[in-house]
Design a protein around this motif. Structure first.
Motif, PDB file in Angstrom:
ATOM      1  N   LEU A 390       0.816  -1.220   0.000  1.00 21.60           N
ATOM      2  CA  LEU A 390       0.000   0.000   0.000  1.00 21.60           C
ATOM      3  C   LEU A 390       0.847   1.267   0.000  1.00 21.60           C
ATOM      4  CD1 LEU A 390      -2.692  -1.018   2.646  1.00 21.60           C
ATOM      5  CD2 LEU A 390      -2.870  -1.150   0.152  1.00 21.60           C
ATOM      6  N   LEU A 391       2.150   1.150   0.201  1.00 25.34           N
ATOM      7  CA  LEU A 391       2.986   2.337   0.395  1.00 25.34           C
ATOM      8  C   LEU A 391       3.539   2.889  -0.919  1.00 25.34           C
ATOM      9  CD1 LEU A 391       4.902   1.361   3.650  1.00 25.34           C
ATOM     10  CD2 LEU A 391       2.889   2.809   3.392  1.00 25.34           C
ATOM     11  N   TRP A 392       2.672   3.083  -1.880  1.00 22.55           N
ATOM     12  CA  TRP A 392       3.062   3.743  -3.125  1.00 22.55           C
ATOM     13  C   TRP A 392       2.862   5.247  -2.978  1.00 22.55           C
ATOM     14  CZ3 TRP A 392      -1.138   6.344  -5.030  1.00 22.55           C
ATOM     15  CH2 TRP A 392      -2.401   5.876  -4.653  1.00 22.55           C
ATOM     16  N   ILE A 393       3.535   5.990  -3.841  1.00 21.36           N
ATOM     17  CA  ILE A 393       3.485   7.451  -3.794  1.00 21.36           C
ATOM     18  C   ILE A 393       3.012   7.968  -5.144  1.00 21.36           C
ATOM     19  CG2 ILE A 393       4.904   9.544  -3.709  1.00 21.36           C
ATOM     20  CD1 ILE A 393       6.559   8.252  -1.613  1.00 21.36           C
ATOM     21  N   ALA A 394       2.088   8.903  -5.125  1.00 20.80           N
ATOM     22  CA  ALA A 394       1.591   9.514  -6.356  1.00 20.80           C
ATOM     23  C   ALA A 394       2.557  10.591  -6.831  1.00 20.80           C
ATOM     24  CB  ALA A 394       0.208  10.116  -6.125  1.00 20.80           C
ATOM     25  N   HIS A 410     -15.181   6.445 -10.517  1.00 18.56           N
ATOM     26  CA  HIS A 410     -14.581   5.320  -9.801  1.00 18.56           C
ATOM     27  C   HIS A 410     -14.042   4.287 -10.784  1.00 18.56           C
ATOM     28  CE1 HIS A 410     -13.968   2.361  -6.624  1.00 18.56           C
ATOM     29  NE2 HIS A 410     -14.427   1.472  -7.488  1.00 18.56           N
ATOM     30  N   ARG A 411     -12.759   3.960 -10.667  1.00 18.74           N
ATOM     31  CA  ARG A 411     -12.196   2.891 -11.477  1.00 18.74           C
ATOM     32  C   ARG A 411     -11.384   1.928 -10.633  1.00 18.74           C
ATOM     33  NH1 ARG A 411      -8.371   6.937 -14.763  1.00 18.74           N
ATOM     34  NH2 ARG A 411      -6.518   6.952 -13.449  1.00 18.74           N
ATOM     35  N   ALA A 412     -11.078   2.285  -9.387  1.00 17.48           N
ATOM     36  CA  ALA A 412     -10.343   1.405  -8.477  1.00 17.48           C
ATOM     37  C   ALA A 412     -10.485   1.981  -7.067  1.00 17.48           C
ATOM     38  CB  ALA A 412      -8.871   1.305  -8.881  1.00 17.48           C
ATOM     39  N   PRO A 413     -10.296   1.167  -6.028  1.00 16.47           N
ATOM     40  CA  PRO A 413     -10.351   1.684  -4.656  1.00 16.47           C
ATOM     41  C   PRO A 413      -9.281   2.744  -4.420  1.00 16.47           C
ATOM     42  CG  PRO A 413     -10.378  -0.727  -4.683  1.00 16.47           C
ATOM     43  CD  PRO A 413     -10.048  -0.287  -6.073  1.00 16.47           C
ATOM     44  N   SER A 414      -9.491   3.604  -3.438  1.00 19.47           N
ATOM     45  CA  SER A 414      -8.543   4.699  -3.178  1.00 19.47           C
ATOM     46  C   SER A 414      -7.182   4.187  -2.762  1.00 19.47           C
ATOM     47  CB  SER A 414      -9.107   5.643  -2.111  1.00 19.47           C
ATOM     48  OG  SER A 414      -9.161   5.010  -0.838  1.00 19.47           O
ATOM     49  N   TRP A 415      -7.107   2.969  -2.203  1.00 19.31           N
ATOM     50  CA  TRP A 415      -5.824   2.424  -1.774  1.00 19.31           C
ATOM     51  C   TRP A 415      -5.017   1.835  -2.940  1.00 19.31           C
ATOM     52  CZ3 TRP A 415      -6.245  -2.641  -3.092  1.00 19.31           C
ATOM     53  CH2 TRP A 415      -7.508  -3.251  -3.004  1.00 19.31           C
ATOM     54  N   ILE A 475     -10.168  -2.845   2.043  1.00 18.39           N
ATOM     55  CA  ILE A 475      -9.163  -3.469   2.894  1.00 18.39           C
ATOM     56  C   ILE A 475      -9.462  -3.062   4.328  1.00 18.39           C
ATOM     57  CG2 ILE A 475      -6.738  -3.400   3.597  1.00 18.39           C
ATOM     58  CD1 ILE A 475      -5.931  -3.249   0.740  1.00 18.39           C
ATOM     59  N   THR A 476      -9.486  -4.023   5.222  1.00 12.97           N
ATOM     60  CA  THR A 476      -9.657  -3.736   6.643  1.00 12.97           C
ATOM     61  C   THR A 476      -8.359  -4.036   7.366  1.00 12.97           C
ATOM     62  OG1 THR A 476     -12.008  -4.295   6.523  1.00 12.97           O
ATOM     63  CG2 THR A 476     -11.008  -4.191   8.717  1.00 12.97           C
ATOM     64  N   LEU A 477      -7.790  -3.012   8.009  1.00  5.37           N
ATOM     65  CA  LEU A 477      -6.528  -3.143   8.730  1.00  5.37           C
ATOM     66  C   LEU A 477      -6.758  -3.073  10.230  1.00  5.37           C
ATOM     67  CD1 LEU A 477      -4.278  -0.660   6.692  1.00  5.37           C
ATOM     68  CD2 LEU A 477      -4.461  -3.137   6.386  1.00  5.37           C
ATOM     69  N   SER A 478      -5.945  -3.786  10.949  1.00  8.71           N
ATOM     70  CA  SER A 478      -5.826  -3.586  12.393  1.00  8.71           C
ATOM     71  C   SER A 478      -4.545  -2.797  12.599  1.00  8.71           C
ATOM     72  CB  SER A 478      -5.744  -4.926  13.129  1.00  8.71           C
ATOM     73  OG  SER A 478      -5.474  -4.720  14.507  1.00  8.71           O
ATOM     74  N   ALA A 479      -4.681  -1.526  13.023  1.00  9.20           N
ATOM     75  CA  ALA A 479      -3.509  -0.652  13.058  1.00  9.20           C
ATOM     76  C   ALA A 479      -3.726   0.507  14.016  1.00  9.20           C
ATOM     77  CB  ALA A 479      -3.222  -0.109  11.663  1.00  9.20           C
ATOM     78  N   ARG A 556      -8.101   6.767   1.269  1.00 10.52           N
ATOM     79  CA  ARG A 556      -6.693   7.153   1.266  1.00 10.52           C
ATOM     80  C   ARG A 556      -6.511   8.479   0.538  1.00 10.52           C
ATOM     81  NH1 ARG A 556      -0.932   4.767  -0.686  1.00 10.52           N
ATOM     82  NH2 ARG A 556      -0.369   6.648  -1.820  1.00 10.52           N
ATOM     83  N   ILE A 557      -5.648   9.366   1.090  1.00 11.34           N
ATOM     84  CA  ILE A 557      -5.296  10.603   0.392  1.00 11.34           C
ATOM     85  C   ILE A 557      -3.785  10.794   0.306  1.00 11.34           C
ATOM     86  CG2 ILE A 557      -7.440  11.774   0.988  1.00 11.34           C
ATOM     87  CD1 ILE A 557      -5.755  13.390   3.063  1.00 11.34           C
ATOM     88  N   GLY A 558      -2.993   9.870   0.883  1.00 14.55           N
ATOM     89  CA  GLY A 558      -1.542  10.013   0.789  1.00 14.55           C
ATOM     90  C   GLY A 558      -0.803   9.045   1.685  1.00 14.55           C
TER      91      GLY A 558
END
Length: 591
Positions: A390-394, A410-415, A475-479, A556-558
């Motif tokens: 998930l740690l890609w950068i735009a 919408h074409r893909a999830p925000s993540w 995606i559901t995270l425990s974090a 996700r925004i960043g």
């Protein structure tokens, strides 16, 4: 007939085709190819002459050009251990070229033991000949070559002159007005290109009317050696001066690879024959040649140029050696990671006529890796490699700064990186986690602070896939999660209380540069330990905001990172302290 016998026959045919030319009168790269004086063997001299004659021909439709292409093709099929042999696997439809001056679309279920070529081309804005309900009868009955677009005619001539009778062209072998047919055939794209003998790439054609072949002035390609005058290894060629050994077709190849759909065609094809503005070029898993550049060696074969855009070989290695790595903790995961993300990064910089095709146009390589049985793809990410993936950068940093925007539709999830319009890169592991020389393990120690509780994508019906949509996914995270404030510059801030004067900051990269929000939330994904003179820690994770319509969900925004000394783990300026006072983890559902 053995491969050795085939190679001998090929060399005999090469000799016969050159017997009518006086070898002593022909110069190639400034040197006369006279067998009595040359240090080259007779066969190597003939190979270099064939390169020279093809390169100085008035048209790339010349017999010399096609002869060179055929020599490259047969040398690969008969002599390259790493390049797969042509397969009997067939697509659903092919163009049958057995009748002179006509071509017809056929169903292949009754064909046995035939081989075919594929065409990689740009559709452009010109009126294309398409297989549709209204044209199916005429195309299955057969049409004259004179009525077909020039690019198709040229590709057909290349195919038959190379000795083959079947060709696959996407616009003629997939029903273009049938969502069901398009969906079914697009899902087998990796097999279509993988099992073809060779892909013909029409570099110089921006639409179907421009063709594969070009005419040129041969004098532009005859070099004049300036080394004795300048004391530099320079030659003048037409209007250009270049150093010895520079490839003449690099620019054309790079222009072709700016087209998104072409990228997967190039990755998947075992062999690619390019017809460009300056001549022809060849690529396979063991050889990279153009008509102007022919290092000596067996059958003209040698090592690859230093070309950062040659991903065919990397993908072949990725698929054959590393595609069964189902965990980031396995040996050689860094090899998989670096090769896969370099492919995604390059692909994300390419143009698509229909932006919503972002995931469809790279579906072939994805399915090729999935077919190995160890990995599952979710919207361009490998499920088994989450949450690290998930740690890609735009956008691109460094010497190539650029900005991105998130698609309104919408074409893909925000993540998913595919939700972005523009280039992306994955820099965290390259910078934080140096790998050993064999890329077997990471050198730095790191731990995942987040855990994936659930990840999935809703599969679409044929109509939605036909329109480029990828479907909804979560995606559901425990974090651990921290509420933060949008700070000045590339920073997010956290105040520890309303009256506190202590403000902690960390760097972050926003996905869509147009956004400007007051409150954001940081989610810790990874914590890496990096050793210099002292030990440092770098935390990295996602930056989220509440989802616009789904209560209790996030977008996700960043991404963020914070770098600090290990001894400062309990410093209040650290977003996620390491002094035992970690926050309770939450279940965070990201759409």
């Amino acid at each position: 007939m053995t491969d050795e016998d085939k190679n001998l026959r090929l060399r005999q045919e090469l000799r016969q085709s050159l017997e009518s030319i006086d070898l002593s009168t022909v110069e190639c790269n400034g040197s006369k190819l006279n067998n009595t004086n040359s240090q080259l063997s007779e066969v190597d001299a003939d190979i270099q002459r064939l390169h020279y004659l093809a390169h100085t021909a008035k048209s790339t439709a010349s017999d010399w050009t096609i002869g060179l292409a055929k020599f490259w093709l047969q040398s690969c099929i008969n002599g390259h251990a790493r390049c797969p042999k042509p397969s009997s696997h067939l697509p659903s439809r092919l163009l049958d070229l057995t009748e002179p001056s006509r071509a017809r679309v056929i169903e292949t279920h009754d064909l046995r033991e035939v081989e075919y070529l594929t065409l990689s081309h740009c559709w452009g804005g010109a009126n294309m000949l398409l297989l549709e309900s209204s044209t199916a009868d005429s195309l299955f009955s057969g049409v004259g070559l004179s009525t077909m677009p020039k690019t198709f005619r040229d590709a057909i001539h290349i195919t038959t002159r190379l000795g083959y009778n079947y060709l696959w062209i996407d616009s003629l072998c997939i029903m273009q007005d049938s969502a069901e047919d398009w969906s079914r055939e697009s899902r087998t794209m990796h097999q279509i290109y993988r099992h073809s003998v060779c892909t013909i790439a029409a570099l110089a054609a921006f639409d179907g009317q421009e063709g594969c072949f070009i005419k040129r002035n041969p004098l532009q390609y005859r070099e004049c050696d300036l080394s004795a005058i300048t004391e530099l290894p320079l030659r003048i060629q037409g209007e250009y001066i270049r150093r010895h050994g520079d490839g003449g077709l690099q620019g054309s190849v790079l222009r072709l690879r700016k087209r998104g759909w072409v990228f997967q065609e190039d990755l998947l094809s075992p062999r690619t024959l390019y017809f460009g503005e300056d001549g022809i070029r060849w690529e396979c898993l063991e050889m990279n040649r153009d008509e102007a550049h022919n290092p000596s060696g067996e059958c003209g074969c040698g090592s690859h140029h230093d070309d950062p855009y040659l991903f065919k070989q990397d993908f072949a290695i990725l698929e054959s050696k590393f595609s069964t790595i189902a965990s980031i903790w396995e040996d050689y995961y860094p090899s998989f990671h670096s090769k896969w993300w370099s492919i995604v990064e390059q692909y994300s910089q390419l143009s698509l006529t229909i932006p919503s095709d972002k995931l469809v146009a790279i579906n072939g390589p994805i399915r090729a890796i999935e077919s190995r049985g160890s990995l599952t793809n979710l919207a361009g990410h490998w499920k088994e490699h989450l949450p690290l993936d998930l740690l890609w950068i735009a956008g691109l940093g460094g010497m190539r700064p650029s900005k991105c925007t998130r698609s309104e539709e919408h074409r893909a999830p925000s993540w998913s990186w595919a939700s972005m319009g523009g280039p992306i890169e994955f820099i965290w592991l390259y910078r934080m986690l140096e790998v050993d020389e064999e890329k077997k393990r990471f050198k730095s120690e790191f731990e995942l602070d987040a855990e994936v509780l659930h990840a999935g994508v809703v599969l679409l019906d044929a109509g939605e896939l036909f329109n480029g949509q990828e479907g909804s996914g979560s995606i559901t995270l425990s974090a651990q999660m921290r509420k933060s404030t949008w700070g000045e510059g590339n920073a997010v801030e956290r105040r520890w209380s309303q009256r506190s004067r202590i403000v902690s900051k960390c760097n972050w990269k926003q996905d869509d540069y147009r956004q400007n929000l007051d409150e954001v939330w940081c989610v810790l994904i990874i914590r890496a330990q990096i050793r210099f003179d002292s030990t440092f820690i770098e935390d990295a994770g996602l930056v989220l905001i509440p989802h616009k319509t789904s209560v209790g969900c996030w977008s996700r925004i960043g991404v963020f990172s914070q770098f600090y000394k290990a001894d400062d783990g309990d410093n209040p300026l650290v977003f996620f302290p390491r002094n035992g006072t970690t926050s309770a983890k939450e279940a965070i559902r990201i759409l």
